[in-house]
Scaffold this motif. Structure first.
Motif, PDB file in Angstrom:
ATOM      1  N   GLY A   1      61.156  40.518  34.644  1.00 21.46           N
ATOM      2  CA  GLY A   1      60.709  39.535  35.436  1.00 21.46           C
ATOM      3  C   GLY A   1      59.181  39.269  35.867  1.00 21.46           C
ATOM      4  O   GLY A   1      58.646  40.162  35.669  1.00 21.46           O
ATOM      5  N   GLN A   2      58.986  38.067  36.416  1.00 21.93           N
ATOM      6  CA  GLN A   2      57.523  37.729  36.734  1.00 21.93           C
ATOM      7  C   GLN A   2      57.062  38.445  37.876  1.00 21.93           C
ATOM      8  O   GLN A   2      55.671  38.867  37.913  1.00 21.93           O
ATOM      9  N   LYS A   3      57.968  38.924  38.872  1.00 22.61           N
ATOM     10  CA  LYS A   3      57.219  39.224  40.197  1.00 22.61           C
ATOM     11  C   LYS A   3      56.532  40.748  40.005  1.00 22.61           C
ATOM     12  O   LYS A   3      55.603  40.954  40.644  1.00 22.61           O
ATOM     13  N   ILE A   4      57.010  41.622  39.161  1.00 26.34           N
ATOM     14  CA  ILE A   4      56.534  42.728  38.968  1.00 26.34           C
ATOM     15  C   ILE A   4      55.052  42.581  38.330  1.00 26.34           C
ATOM     16  O   ILE A   4      53.925  43.240  38.638  1.00 26.34           O
ATOM     17  N   LEU A   5      54.854  41.952  37.349  1.00 27.13           N
ATOM     18  CA  LEU A   5      53.718  41.488  36.699  1.00 27.13           C
ATOM     19  C   LEU A   5      52.473  40.825  37.650  1.00 27.13           C
ATOM     20  O   LEU A   5      51.381  41.119  37.682  1.00 27.13           O
ATOM     21  N   LYS A   6      53.079  40.155  38.508  1.00 31.14           N
ATOM     22  CA  LYS A   6      52.113  39.341  39.564  1.00 31.14           C
ATOM     23  C   LYS A   6      51.818  40.204  40.513  1.00 31.14           C
ATOM     24  O   LYS A   6      50.657  40.296  40.991  1.00 31.14           O
ATOM     25  N   ARG A   7      52.641  41.536  40.656  1.00 31.49           N
ATOM     26  CA  ARG A   7      52.188  42.402  41.720  1.00 31.49           C
ATOM     27  C   ARG A   7      51.056  43.508  41.206  1.00 31.49           C
ATOM     28  O   ARG A   7      50.275  43.708  42.067  1.00 31.49           O
ATOM     29  N   VAL A   8      50.925  43.530  39.955  1.00 29.14           N
ATOM     30  CA  VAL A   8      50.035  44.384  39.556  1.00 29.14           C
ATOM     31  C   VAL A   8      48.842  43.851  38.796  1.00 29.14           C
ATOM     32  O   VAL A   8      47.954  44.230  38.570  1.00 29.14           O
ATOM     33  N   GLY A   9      48.792  42.210  38.981  1.00 28.02           N
ATOM     34  CA  GLY A   9      47.700  41.636  38.461  1.00 28.02           C
ATOM     35  C   GLY A   9      46.248  41.919  39.298  1.00 28.02           C
ATOM     36  O   GLY A   9      46.298  42.174  40.430  1.00 28.02           O
ATOM     37  N   GLY A  10      45.416  42.278  38.393  1.00 27.33           N
ATOM     38  CA  GLY A  10      43.977  42.593  38.863  1.00 27.33           C
ATOM     39  C   GLY A  10      44.001  44.100  39.005  1.00 27.33           C
ATOM     40  O   GLY A  10      42.804  44.455  39.723  1.00 27.33           O
ATOM     41  N   LYS A  11      44.896  44.767  38.876  1.00 27.02           N
ATOM     42  CA  LYS A  11      44.799  46.287  38.866  1.00 27.02           C
ATOM     43  C   LYS A  11      45.136  46.947  37.555  1.00 27.02           C
ATOM     44  O   LYS A  11      45.713  46.417  36.587  1.00 27.02           O
ATOM     45  N   ASP A  12      44.910  48.405  37.885  1.00 30.91           N
ATOM     46  CA  ASP A  12      45.490  49.332  36.721  1.00 30.91           C
ATOM     47  C   ASP A  12      46.773  49.442  36.882  1.00 30.91           C
ATOM     48  O   ASP A  12      47.209  49.953  37.977  1.00 30.91           O
ATOM     49  N   ALA A  13      47.571  49.255  35.977  1.00 27.43           N
ATOM     50  CA  ALA A  13      49.070  49.445  35.995  1.00 27.43           C
ATOM     51  C   ALA A  13      49.580  50.309  35.173  1.00 27.43           C
ATOM     52  O   ALA A  13      50.768  50.415  34.771  1.00 27.43           O
ATOM     53  N   SER A  14      48.623  51.380  34.621  1.00 27.83           N
ATOM     54  CA  SER A  14      49.059  52.466  33.710  1.00 27.83           C
ATOM     55  C   SER A  14      50.499  53.127  34.309  1.00 27.83           C
ATOM     56  O   SER A  14      51.350  53.490  33.491  1.00 27.83           O
ATOM     57  N   LYS A  15      50.327  53.564  35.554  1.00 22.58           N
ATOM     58  CA  LYS A  15      51.175  54.509  35.948  1.00 22.58           C
ATOM     59  C   LYS A  15      52.676  53.693  35.936  1.00 22.58           C
ATOM     60  O   LYS A  15      53.606  54.221  35.607  1.00 22.58           O
ATOM     61  N   GLN A  16      52.817  52.554  36.425  1.00 22.66           N
ATOM     62  CA  GLN A  16      53.958  51.634  36.463  1.00 22.66           C
ATOM     63  C   GLN A  16      54.407  51.331  35.205  1.00 22.66           C
ATOM     64  O   GLN A  16      55.579  51.283  34.999  1.00 22.66           O
ATOM     65  N   PHE A  17      53.517  50.995  33.924  1.00 21.68           N
ATOM     66  CA  PHE A  17      53.904  50.769  32.959  1.00 21.68           C
ATOM     67  C   PHE A  17      54.827  51.858  32.166  1.00 21.68           C
ATOM     68  O   PHE A  17      55.635  51.750  31.440  1.00 21.68           O
ATOM     69  N   TRP A  18      53.801  53.148  32.104  1.00 18.83           N
ATOM     70  CA  TRP A  18      54.433  54.430  31.612  1.00 18.83           C
ATOM     71  C   TRP A  18      55.682  54.734  32.110  1.00 18.83           C
ATOM     72  O   TRP A  18      56.705  55.392  31.520  1.00 18.83           O
ATOM     73  N   LYS A  19      55.821  54.321  33.312  1.00 19.68           N
ATOM     74  CA  LYS A  19      57.266  54.810  34.168  1.00 19.68           C
ATOM     75  C   LYS A  19      58.475  54.313  33.318  1.00 19.68           C
ATOM     76  O   LYS A  19      59.234  54.711  33.334  1.00 19.68           O
ATOM     77  N   TYR A  20      58.196  52.912  32.880  1.00 21.25           N
ATOM     78  CA  TYR A  20      59.326  52.139  32.410  1.00 21.25           C
ATOM     79  C   TYR A  20      59.250  51.660  30.902  1.00 21.25           C
ATOM     80  O   TYR A  20      60.240  51.181  30.446  1.00 21.25           O
ATOM     81  N   HIS A  21      58.323  52.109  30.235  1.00 23.13           N
ATOM     82  CA  HIS A  21      58.066  51.724  28.761  1.00 23.13           C
ATOM     83  C   HIS A  21      57.523  53.093  28.078  1.00 23.13           C
ATOM     84  O   HIS A  21      57.061  53.747  28.566  1.00 23.13           O
ATOM     85  N   ASN A  22      57.680  52.673  26.664  1.00 23.58           N
ATOM     86  CA  ASN A  22      57.207  53.725  25.891  1.00 23.58           C
ATOM     87  C   ASN A  22      56.033  53.164  24.811  1.00 23.58           C
ATOM     88  O   ASN A  22      55.845  51.917  25.132  1.00 23.58           O
ATOM     89  N   GLU A  23      55.555  54.030  24.140  1.00 24.53           N
ATOM     90  CA  GLU A  23      54.246  53.460  23.350  1.00 24.53           C
ATOM     91  C   GLU A  23      54.664  52.239  22.254  1.00 24.53           C
ATOM     92  O   GLU A  23      53.980  51.471  22.049  1.00 24.53           O
ATOM     93  N   SER A  24      56.100  52.280  21.705  1.00 24.57           N
ATOM     94  CA  SER A  24      56.385  51.163  20.952  1.00 24.57           C
ATOM     95  C   SER A  24      56.192  49.877  21.737  1.00 24.57           C
ATOM     96  O   SER A  24      55.932  48.946  21.137  1.00 24.57           O
TER      97      SER A  24
END
Length: 84
Positions: free
Chosen positions: A41-64
């Protein structure tokens, strides 16, 4: 894609209207055109806009996932800035 982008420039692009930049590791990604495609969804992306989202990204995604979208969404790398 050799553009260096400062952390301040990323912070300025914190809304869809301004471009919605995020940082993942040292890569800078522009997500305004990706909002409708994001499975979470859009909400999470809007919430991390303008920031370092590394921690959130790696929590839910893998390198692929990063590799799949990197060429399309990455607009540069984070500029190293002198620390005082």
């Amino acid at each position: 894609m050799s553009k260096s982008i400062s952390a301040n420039e990323v912070k300025e692009h914190n809304t869809v209207e301004k471009g919605l930049y995020i940082i993942i590791d040292n890569g800078v990604y522009e997500l305004a055109g990706f909002l409708d495609e994001h499975p979470g969804g859009q909400k999470i992306l809007k919430r991390v806009g303008g920031k370092d989202a590394s921690k959130q990204f790696w929590k839910y995604h893998n390198e692929s996932v990063l590799k799949k979208y990197q060429s399309r969404l990455q607009i540069g790398t984070l500029k190293e800035e002198a620390k005082l």
